[in-house]
Enzyme design. Structure first.
Site, PDB file in Angstrom:
ATOM      1  CG  ASP A 139      32.993  11.016  -9.344  1.00 44.65           C
ATOM      2  OD1 ASP A 139      32.923  10.082 -10.170  1.00 44.65           O
ATOM      3  OD2 ASP A 139      32.863  10.834  -8.119  1.00 44.65           O
ATOM      4  CE  LYS A 161      45.072   0.539   1.013  1.00 43.99           C
ATOM      5  NZ  LYS A 161      44.577   1.713   1.716  1.00 43.99           N
ATOM      6  CB  SER A 221      46.119   4.335  -3.181  1.00 46.20           C
ATOM      7  OG  SER A 221      47.336   4.186  -3.843  1.00 46.20           O
TER       8      SER A 221
END
Length: 462
Positions: A321, A335, A310
């Site tokens: 990214d 998750k 999470s």
């Protein structure tokens, strides 16, 4: 009156709490009471809905009248509500008033119990991760361990809620857990003493000119703890830090605003995370603020493993990214859904999945998790026959919404040459992992090598 609630993006239940995944949370505000009846009428006024409600009433009356022992109305209604929510996905659930108070204590960073993040699998209670510095961690309970008995009684047939309630208790009281560990042929009985747990969210150390920061949970003090650790490390190094390692291994999640803030501590531009809800107007995007990146854009490695979930996946996904950090370790938990905690008029609450979250490249983490740029297995060896527990293993887990629509991330071209020589597993003869001895932590030692090999400038003072 205003109610506090949150968006939860967590993994499972904390032993010592009735419910409450330690999860990424965005704070929302609800004014007044929740209009459940009105919402139901707005959603569907067709005859089919009323027929089903009539069926529920018939079943309720029959149970009240003919069940072998008397059952009170509150228990029946709470069980029905929890069954309705739990049947949706692994993370939607009902919390009675006590369970809701426990959840609030957990996200505040202090709660009572053992310090175990657990879920249910094949009738047993399975450990996702222990929290640093808690009775569970001191007892050397590990991810993937199975709890098969509590105080000598089998957990088979117990709901996860009930099993967690059994593990809760007054600080100072003891509990016996019978645990099947991957590296032992027979179950072992461990006696633990419950305590009030102040979550030690941040730990730091200096290895040469590499600053190491471990974040164990995203509680309300996570961002401040990270900043304090950075200040401490800069002072220890006389402001000569070449790079940082952010250790998110076995971090089950926490508050979403803290995940965004922690990511922003290491980046000053770019998107951090977005959420997409059923209704487009409820979708949101969080981006880094120019005042972020308090470390001065120095080299950085993030460590993750199957216990990273999470909020940990939000941070590692954002830094990966945006090419701000190299991610090392093992694929994370996966998750990728968002739960809103909605207070109810009787001081109880429900945790309802209301959105999915996405990394800056548009990837949903649901089911898939974050894949490291450099795969490195743990030196804390486990039985190969027991694969790590992940989100996709949970009952009613949602599928990834875009796994077939998005191309994989382009291969990184900024990895140092040493990255190609990093072994994927500890070599023969590597010492047995000892959490008190960093030299036995294979993933950490390889991460230090990578940071040392990355080009960068000395951190500026802040």
């Amino acid at each position: 009156m205003k109610f506090r609630s949150g968006l939860l993006i967590g993994t499972a239940f904390m032993a010592g709490l009735a419910l409450a995944p330690v999860s990424d949370v965005v704070l929302h505000r609800f004014g007044g009471t929740l209009g459940i009846t009105h919402a139901l009428a707005d959603e569907d006024t067709g005859a089919g809905t009323y027929q089903l409600l009539s069926l529920f009433g018939d079943v309720f009356d029959r149970v009240k009248q003919d069940y072998v022992v008397p059952v009170n109305d509150q228990s029946l209604i709470e069980n029905a509500i929890n069954g309705m929510l739990a049947g949706l996905d692994p993370h939607s659930a009902y919390m009675n008033a006590q369970q809701y108070r426990d959840m609030q204590a957990q996200t505040d960073g202090e709660f009572g119990g053992l310090g175990l993040e657990v879920t249910q699998q094949d009738g047993f209670i399975k450990v996702i991760s222990p929290i640093d510095g808690t009775p569970a961690a001191r007892a050397d309970i590990k991810p993937n361990d199975l709890i098969i008995e509590i105080n000598g009684k089998s957990v088979m047939g117990l709901s996860l809620d009930t099993a967690v309630d059994e593990m809760r208790g007054a600080p100072g009281s003891t509990i016996a857990l019978t645990i099947k560990q991957a590296d032992k042929p027979k179950p072992v009985v461990m006696t633990l003493t419950r305590q009030v747990i102040n979550v030690p969210s941040v730990h730091s150390a200096l290895y040469g000119n590499v600053g190491y920061i471990r974040l164990s949970v995203f509680s309300e003090n996570a961002d401040q703890g990270i900043r304090d650790a950075i200040t401490k490390l800069k002072a220890q190094s006389h402001d000569h830090i070449h790079g940082y390692i952010l250790d998110l291994r076995n971090n089950p999640g926490g508050l979403l605003d803290q995940a965004v803030a922690v990511a922003n501590d290491f980046m000053s531009t770019g998107e951090i995370v977005s959420t997409r809800a059923r209704h487009p107007e409820d979708s949101e995007v969080w981006s880094a603020k120019p005042s972020g990146d308090v470390v001065g854009n120095v080299p950085m490695v993030v460590l993750i493993n199957p216990g990273s979930a999470s909020a940990s996946e939000i941070v590692s996904g954002a830094l990966q990214d945006n090419r701000r950090a190299i991610v090392m370790g093992e694929r994370s938990f996966g998750k990728g859904s968002v739960q809103t905690v909605i207070p109810l008029p009787d001081n109880s609450a429900m945790r309802l999945t209301t959105a999915r979250y996405f990394t800056p490249s548009g990837r949903s983490i649901q089911d898939l998790g974050i894949t490291p740029d450099i795969q490195v297995a743990s030196s804390d060896a486990e039985d190969n026959t027991m694969s790590p527990l992940r989100e996709s293993d949970l009952q009613h887990a949602m599928l990834n919404p875009n796994s077939k629509e998005l191309p994989p991330l382009a291969p990184r071209t900024d990895l140092p040459a040493i990255a190609h020589d990093i072994p994927k597993a500890p070599p023969a003869g590597w010492p047995k992992f000892d959490p008190t001895k960093p030299s036995t932590d294979f993933q950490l030692q390889e991460a230090i090598k990578v940071v040392d090999a990355m080009p960068g400038e000395k951190s500026a003072s802040n």
